[in-house]
Design an enzyme around this catalytic site. Structure first.
Site, PDB file in Angstrom:
ATOM      1  CD  GLU A 219      -3.011  -1.199   2.093  1.00 44.06           C
ATOM      2  OE1 GLU A 219      -3.259  -0.136   2.684  1.00 44.06           O
ATOM      3  OE2 GLU A 219      -3.703  -2.207   2.213  1.00 44.06           O
ATOM      4  CE  LYS A 353     -10.294  -3.926   3.972  1.00 35.46           C
ATOM      5  NZ  LYS A 353      -9.613  -5.079   4.629  1.00 35.46           N
TER       6      LYS A 353
HETATM    7  C1  2PG Z   1      -6.835  -4.235   5.604  1.00 35.42           C
HETATM    8  C2  2PG Z   1      -6.630  -4.183   4.109  1.00 35.42           C
HETATM    9  C3  2PG Z   1      -6.280  -2.824   3.604  1.00 35.42           C
HETATM   10  P1  2PG Z   1      -6.213  -6.296   2.703  1.00 35.42           P
HETATM   11  O1  2PG Z   1      -6.467  -5.208   6.265  1.00 35.42           O
HETATM   12  O2  2PG Z   1      -7.455  -3.347   6.164  1.00 35.42           O
HETATM   13  O3  2PG Z   1      -5.236  -2.248   4.321  1.00 35.42           O
HETATM   14  O4  2PG Z   1      -5.710  -5.139   3.690  1.00 35.42           O
HETATM   15  O5  2PG Z   1      -6.820  -5.649   1.528  1.00 35.42           O
HETATM   16  O6  2PG Z   1      -4.967  -7.095   2.377  1.00 35.42           O
HETATM   17  O7  2PG Z   1      -7.194  -7.103   3.484  1.00 35.42           O
HETATM   18 MG    MG Z   2      -7.505  -4.389   8.096  1.00 31.31          MG
END
Ligand code: 2PG
Ligand code: MG
Length: 440
Positions: A219, A353
């Site tokens: 990231e 998300k």
């Molecule tokens: C998280 C995400 C974004 P990932 O854990 O919050 O930082 O990571 O997309 O790998 O789940």
């Molecule tokens: Mg997370």
């Protein structure tokens, strides 16, 4: 009323060079919307299913041609002609077509690509910005909520990855993200400027210590090798001082512990690489509380693991009145799990998300539920991202208050930060900004 004329889906690549789904939605009048689906690395067990081909001879099994084919063969014929403004009806049709609890038949990546592309096409058909279209959807969703719940488009306060560890960087830190929050900023572009200054300052501090500052994680945060996790906190505090910020006043730290990935469900313990003995949830909570006492930490995500509900309750009882405690793997943006958290006193904030749940409407449901319970929402990118900036419009349009995109390096991150600069310009010189007030 603009209707859906056609969908076109294809396989493109994300920021890790892995295949992902891109969808074009075309309205009857010719307006087009396009969306690309993100992908996580530290994924929660309860997330909606990302359909991958599993053919080892192509893209190491990570291809998404089946999801793409499902859009052409199953989804497009079923939703063609539907009203593009009726996102809820389109998303309900997607859920019915899939018919499974975790979207495993058609793939959450297929569903989400269509769901977001439709929203883009609806906005384009009206000749309006996506955040304005999302805002109309949000206002409808928020209609029954307390009047204090924000409804007007609002620039979010970013929490920004400075130092990466865990599954996002190949070094020795267990903490996945040490993030900076520009709590002294009065507006989004001012916040962004402070963030960039901090990013440079963190690099300087690392270089002075002799730690690597050239390698970045998934990231864009620095991925140094440090003595232990606490040293990463010291680096960020040092960078705040170098920037003339007062830690705990106009700059704060947020953590994404992402502890699920060093939690052993068999023994119920947490195994940190820099701590000699496995820790139970109580010891994890003690460690985090100690850090909160010593550092200007205002937000902790996934401080304990995705199914450690008892650990979550004690973490929340201990720190919930002074720290934002975000459930990511815990809630996976799904209302059933968020409801359990609300009822049991686990967490006080929800990471949002889009691909954890799979449709825009369900994402809005999660946001509304969080707001109803007084849980703060934080709209988040994934570690695997693309030039798609839909979540910037989502965060503004739903007045979510906070956004987490990653660092200010790597263009898949900047696509969102830059999109928000354009939105801020659209909103005018007095663009509402969530700012410090959105935090505890
Ligand atoms: C998280 C995400 C974004 P990932 O854990 O919050 O930082 O990571 O997309 O790998 O789940
Ligand atoms: Mg997370």
């Amino acid at each position: 009323m603009p209707t859906l004329r056609a969908l076109k889906a294809r396989q493109v690549l994300d920021s890790r060079g892995r295949p992902t789904v891109e969808v074009d939605a075309i309205a009857d009048g010719g307006a087009r919307g396009r969306a690309i689906v993100p992908s996580g690395a530290s994924t929660g067990r309860h997330e909606a299913l990302e359909l991958r081909d599993g053919d080892p001879s192509r893209y190491a099994g990570l291809g998404v041609t089946k999801a793409v084919a499902n859009i052409g063969a199953t989804i497009a014929p079923a939703i063609r002609g539907m009203d593009l403004d009726d996102q809820a009806a389109i998303d309900a049709a997607l859920l019915a077509l899939d018919g499974t609890a975790n979207k495993s038949r058609l793939g959450a990546n297929a569903l989400l690509g269509v769901s977001m592309a439709v929203a883009h096409a609806a906005a384009a058909a009206r000749g309006e910005e996506l955040f304005a279209h999302v805002n109309r959807l949000w206002k409808a969703k928020a209609a029954g909520l307390d009047p204090s719940v924000p409804r007007e488009p609002t620039m979010p306060l970013p929490m920004v990855n400075m130092i990466s560890g865990g599954l996002h960087a190949g070094r020795n830190l267990d903490l996945q993200d040490v993030l900076f929050i520009p709590t002294g900023a009065d507006g989004y572009s001012q916040a962004l400027e402070t963030i960039v200054a901090m990013y440079r300052a963190v690099g300087d501090v690392l270089r002075k210590m002799g730690a690597e500052a050239n390698l970045v994680g998934d990231e864009g945060g620095y991925g140094p090798r440090l003595g232990d996790d606490e040293q990463a906190l010291k680096v960020v505090v040092g960078a705040m001082l170098a920037c003339g910020l007062t830690p705990g006043v106009d700059g704060h730290i947020a953590l994404d512990v992402a502890s699920t990935h060093f939690h052993d469900p068999a023994t119920g313990t947490y195994k940190l690489s820099n701590v000699p003995r496995p820790m139970d949830a109580g010891a994890m909570v003690d460690m985090l509380a100690g850090w909160v006492d010593r550092y200007p930490i205002i937000s902790i995500e996934d401080g304990v693991a995705e199914d450690d509900w008892e650990g979550w309750k004690s973490l929340t009882a201990r720190l919930g009145d002074r720290v934002q405690l975000i459930g990511d793997d815990l809630f996976v943006t799904q209302t059933a799990r968020i409801e359990r958290g609300i009822a049991s006193g686990a967490a006080n904030a929800v990471l949002i998300k889009v691909n954890q749940v799979g449709t825009l409407t369900e994402t809005l449901d999660a946001l509304a539920l969080a707001r109803r319970a007084g849980f703060r929402p934080v709209v988040s990118a994934r570690s695997g991202e693309t030039e798609d900036a839909t979540i910037a419009d989502l965060a503004v349009g739903t007045a979510a208050g906070q956004i987490k995109i990653g660092s200010v390096a790597r263009s898949e991150r900047l696509a969102k930060y830059n999109r928000m600069l354009r939105i801020e310009e659209d909103l005018g010189p007095r663009a509402p900004f969530a700012g410090r007030a959105t935090l505890p």
